[in-house]
Design a protein around this motif. Sequence first.
Motif, PDB file in Angstrom:
ATOM      1  N   GLU A 159       0.560  -0.820  -0.022  1.00 25.20           N
ATOM      2  CA  GLU A 159       0.298  -0.261   0.377  1.00 25.20           C
ATOM      3  C   GLU A 159       0.870   1.384   0.145  1.00 25.20           C
ATOM      4  OE1 GLU A 159      -3.717   1.944   1.987  1.00 25.20           O
ATOM      5  OE2 GLU A 159      -2.858  -0.373   3.380  1.00 25.20           O
TER       6      GLU A 159
ATOM      7  N   GLN B 182      -6.391  -3.804  -5.521  1.00 28.36           N
ATOM      8  CA  GLN B 182      -6.998  -2.388  -5.297  1.00 28.36           C
ATOM      9  C   GLN B 182      -5.955  -1.139  -4.457  1.00 28.36           C
ATOM     10  OE1 GLN B 182     -10.555  -2.898  -2.726  1.00 28.36           O
ATOM     11  NE2 GLN B 182     -11.381  -3.521  -4.860  1.00 28.36           N
ATOM     12  N   GLN B 183      -5.086  -1.568  -3.267  1.00 28.82           N
ATOM     13  CA  GLN B 183      -4.411  -0.597  -3.445  1.00 28.82           C
ATOM     14  C   GLN B 183      -2.770  -0.734  -4.168  1.00 28.82           C
ATOM     15  OE1 GLN B 183      -2.955  -3.757   0.552  1.00 28.82           O
ATOM     16  NE2 GLN B 183      -4.427  -2.720   1.966  1.00 28.82           N
TER      17      GLN B 183
ATOM     18  N   ARG C   3      -8.227  -7.355  -2.391  1.00 31.04           N
ATOM     19  CA  ARG C   3      -7.920  -6.057  -1.603  1.00 31.04           C
ATOM     20  C   ARG C   3      -6.447  -5.900  -1.841  1.00 31.04           C
ATOM     21  NH1 ARG C   3      -9.209  -2.743   2.114  1.00 31.04           N
ATOM     22  NH2 ARG C   3      -7.415  -1.726   4.051  1.00 31.04           N
ATOM     23  N   SER C   4      -5.187  -6.074  -2.366  1.00 31.19           N
ATOM     24  CA  SER C   4      -3.807  -5.913  -2.303  1.00 31.19           C
ATOM     25  C   SER C   4      -4.121  -5.011  -4.173  1.00 31.19           C
ATOM     26  CB  SER C   4      -3.280  -6.901  -2.647  1.00 31.19           C
ATOM     27  OG  SER C   4      -3.145  -7.526  -1.212  1.00 31.19           O
TER      28      SER C   4
END
Length: 343
Positions: free
Chosen positions: A188, A215-216, A212-213
């Motif tokens: 992130e 998107q980060q 999620r990763s």
Amino acid sequence: MRSALWSLLYGAALLLCDATATYHLSPGDPRLLAAQSYAQNRNNGRPPLRTLDPRKTDAQCRSRPLDLVFIIDSSRSVRPGEFEKVKIFLGDMVDTLDVGSDATRVAVVNYASTVKIEFLLKDHFSQLDMKKAISRIEPLAAGTMTGLAIKTAMNEAFTEQSGARPRSRNISKVAIIVTDGRPQDQVEEVSAEARASGVEIYAVGVDRADMRSLQQMASIPLEDHVFYVETYGVIEKLTSKFRETLCGVDPCAMGHDCQHICVNSNASFYCKCRNGYILNADKKTCSLKQVKVEVVEDPCKCEARLAFQKQTQAALQQLTAKHILSVVSAGRIERLENMVGRA
């Protein structure tokens, strides 16, 4: 009979599985689990039907100039046959780009537990050379240090020493990350630093990739920068998507209101006029240049004119003096005559 029936069932499962991957059906749908397992075993159990041919060149688009860095995951979870499909994807991407020292420059960063820069932005300026270099890339195996790969790309691939154009050139910097797993380090913060420095990040997730990763890592809007495919077998389908994204749009070809000449400028355009014309205040229409005629007096003529004026003035003064004298003389004579008459 039973053998033929099993063959038909097996073939139907394979077709269903390919349709699932192509149209991005939900991987959690229980009706598709069996078909997906067939696809996974089939893709992992035999070599790909297609290999990268460096001589092949598809129709390319006229892309806007880019400094483009691919960051590819070659950890242990990416099987050899799958990694070959990643290389085919890279080759297809190169085919769509307008590659050259003054056009798009490409680099490849390969990573697993360690990071290896396969080639830099300054190394290859032709599609053929790039594709040959891509065909020689080998997987590194073990680990998924995605954050380290992004940091290495920033510190070593996106530098002017490595071939990136200076910021003053306004050349877009783009990173495309391809991964199928969850990063084993933090992504992130390093991704935020990369984006803040002007790098546009696209994140491509395959199969087990952590959404999620992705998107980060990706730039915003996320819907334009995060992609997901169920298997490496269909990653090539993303080529057309990136083609639409990275290829330069031609606003002038889409319609403009310039009276004379339309000039493309990134995603917009501006108007120019032909020689002999100037652009009006509306920045669209043109007017003929007004030619200002400057009359230059001949200094000889000026001196002659001045001399003539002086001569004329002197002559007038002489005439005036004679006239006055004659008037005065006439008055004296008249007075003398009057005096003689009275005597």
